[in-house]
Motif scaffolding. Structure first.
Motif, short mmCIF file in Angstrom:
data_model
loop_
_atom_site.label_atom_id
_atom_site.label_comp_id
_atom_site.label_asym_id
_atom_site.label_seq_id
_atom_site.Cartn_x
_atom_site.Cartn_y
_atom_site.Cartn_z
N CYS A 23 0.83 -1.22 0.00
CA CYS A 23 0.00 0.00 0.00
C CYS A 23 0.86 1.26 0.00
O CYS A 23 0.44 2.30 -0.49
N GLY A 24 2.05 1.17 0.60
CA GLY A 24 2.95 2.34 0.58
C GLY A 24 2.72 3.32 1.71
O GLY A 24 3.51 4.25 1.88
N HIS A 25 1.64 3.15 2.51
CA HIS A 25 1.42 4.14 3.58
C HIS A 25 0.99 3.57 4.93
O HIS A 25 0.74 4.32 5.86
N CYS A 26 0.94 2.25 5.08
CA CYS A 26 0.61 1.70 6.41
C CYS A 26 1.86 1.74 7.30
O CYS A 26 2.95 2.07 6.85
N CYS A 30 4.69 -0.36 5.81
CA CYS A 30 5.29 0.21 4.60
C CYS A 30 6.19 1.39 4.95
O CYS A 30 7.27 1.54 4.38
N CYS A 42 3.05 -5.65 4.88
CA CYS A 42 1.86 -4.86 4.54
C CYS A 42 0.63 -5.77 4.40
O CYS A 42 0.68 -6.80 3.73
ZN LIG Z 1 1.30 -1.13 3.52
#
Ligand SMILES: [Zn+2]
Ligand SMILES: NC(=O)c1ccc[n+]([C@@H]2O[C@H](COP(=O)([O-])OP(=O)(O)OC[C@H]3O[C@@H](n4cnc5c(N)ncnc54)[C@H](O)[C@@H]3O)[C@@H](O)[C@H]2O)c1
Ligand SMILES: [Zn+2]
Length: 367
Positions: A92-95, A98, A106
């Motif tokens: 996801c790039g933002h949890c 991540c 993730c």
């Molecule tokens: Zn993530």
């Protein structure tokens, strides 16, 4: 394009013709040169694990190829670039995982060749952000096994925090294990290699192992204890019994690193020993894009050697049988452009990232 497809768990894979996929937004189209056969692909095709993939499925997460098309909005890749498609297809790039450097944890991740189609095909689409560039000077044939077998064992051994002179046991010297032996050695460990095949142990010795244990001929725990036990035990053989042997081989302060994924898995270990001996039990899943960049850099520096044999995609079912028989020296890699299919131009480079004709056995440390 040709693709190898799982249509039913446990059934032979089918080689089918499919249209070349179109890259969506934030995706690239990759023309595959090679893809390694990881034991995980076999677990996927057999439906071994609790979370089964949706069928039909194209397995493959050690793919290496050339970016041929950019989807809408892609600015981080260029046409003609050579990249690897690893297991972590997208996160996801933002949890919290991540953003703190643990992207392989993730909860929104998509996994190549498991939850999305992978690289057992002449073409694949992949997230432009999660493919990893392969440096010039690392051949595609070497880059493929490095993209999972190398990445996974490098990361797992990083988590073990090996100190120089510590004794590190590698249980299972197959595709993952032959690279694990080398990373453990590079990190300063005294390597103990355990397998049930003599040829794998011969290779482990060549790659730096100091003690060899054939678990088919001797009790591995007794053999390891006779030499003082282990500080780190990395388990790469998919059998709960091997996890238990690895645990029992540990001395005080030891770390058990769990990587192999047996179909049915519970291990019986002593809580008393875990507490009294101060033992850590650590699970490790593949590695991040940064870990893979480090794996490629080590290889480019001539520090590691990949042992692989090529097969054609049409031989996928035979290749799986070969791996299960235990007779493959280390890794099998599907070559999408075997020598016979290419025009023979004496003295000419065959393609980007490959030097000379594809060899049956490569033991190069750089291209
Ligand atoms: Zn993530
Ligand atoms: N956690 C992760 O991120 C991750 C990543 C990749 C693969 N894996 C898993 O790791 C495992 C190994 O994958 P691989 O591709 O290296 O498989 P492989 O088949 O190439 O290697 C397994 C090795 O274990 C050896 N072995 C079998 N029984 C043994 C025993 N009783 N004692 C000692 N050695 C024994 C085999 O001879 C072989 O050399 C698989 O379960 C795979 O799914 C996990
Ligand atoms: Zn793998």
């Amino acid at each position: 394009m040709k693709a190898a497809v799982v249509t039913a768990f446990g059934a032979p894979l089918e080689i089918v013709e499919r249209p070349i996929p179109e890259p969506g937004a934030s995706q690239v189209l990759i023309r595959l040169q090679v893809c390694g056969l990881c034991h995980t692909d076999i677990h996927a095709a057999h439906g071994d694990w609790p979370a089964q993939p949706t069928l039909p499925l194209v397995p493959g997460h050690e793919g290496v190829g050339i970016v041929e098309k950019l989807g809408v909005g892609v600015t981080d890749r260029t046409l003609g670039e050579r990249v690897a498609i690893p297991w972590l297809g997208k996160a996801c790039g933002h949890c919290r995982y991540c953003v703190d450097g643990r992207e392989t944890l993730c909860e929104q991740q998509l996994d190549s060749g498991y939850s999305i189609d992978g690289a057992f095909a002449e073409y694949a689409v992949a997230s432009s952000t999660y493919v990893v560039p392969v440096p010039d000077g690392v051949s595609s044939l070497d880059a493929a096994p490095l993209s999972c077998a190398g990445l996974t064992t490098y990361k797992a051994l990083k988590l073990a925090h090996i100190e120089p002179t510590e004794r590190v046991g590698i249980f299972g010297v197959g595709g993952l294990g032959h690279l694990a032996v080398q990373y453990a050695h590079i990190m300063g460990g005294v390597v103990v290699a355990i397998d049930i095949e003599e040829t794998k142990l011969d290779l482990a010795r060549e790659l730096g192992a100091a003690q060899l244990v054939n678990a088919a001929q001797t009790d591995p725990v007794a053999a390891i204890e006779a030499e003082g036990g282990l500080d780190v035990a990395l388990v790469l053989a998919a059998s709960p019994r091997v996890f238990e042997q690895a645990f029992t081989s540990l001395r005080r302060g030891g770390r058990l690193i769990c990587v192999a994924l047996p179909p049915k898995g519970t291990m019986a270990i002593s809580i008393f020993d875990t507490v009294i001996k101060g033992i850590s039990i650590i699970g490790s899943i593949v590695g991040t894009r940064q870990d893979l960049a480090e794996v490629f850099a080590l290889h480019l520096a001539g520090r590691t050697r990949v042992v692989a044999e090529t097969r054609e995609l049409g031989q996928v079912n035979d290749a799986i049988a070969e791996v299960l028989s235990g007779k493959v020296t280390a890794r099998l890699v599907f070559d999408f452009q075997p020598a016979a299919a290419l025009p023979v131009v004496p003295g000419a480079e065959l393609e980007i990232g490959r030097t000379g004709a594809p060899e049956l056995l490569t033991t190069s440390n750089h291209s």
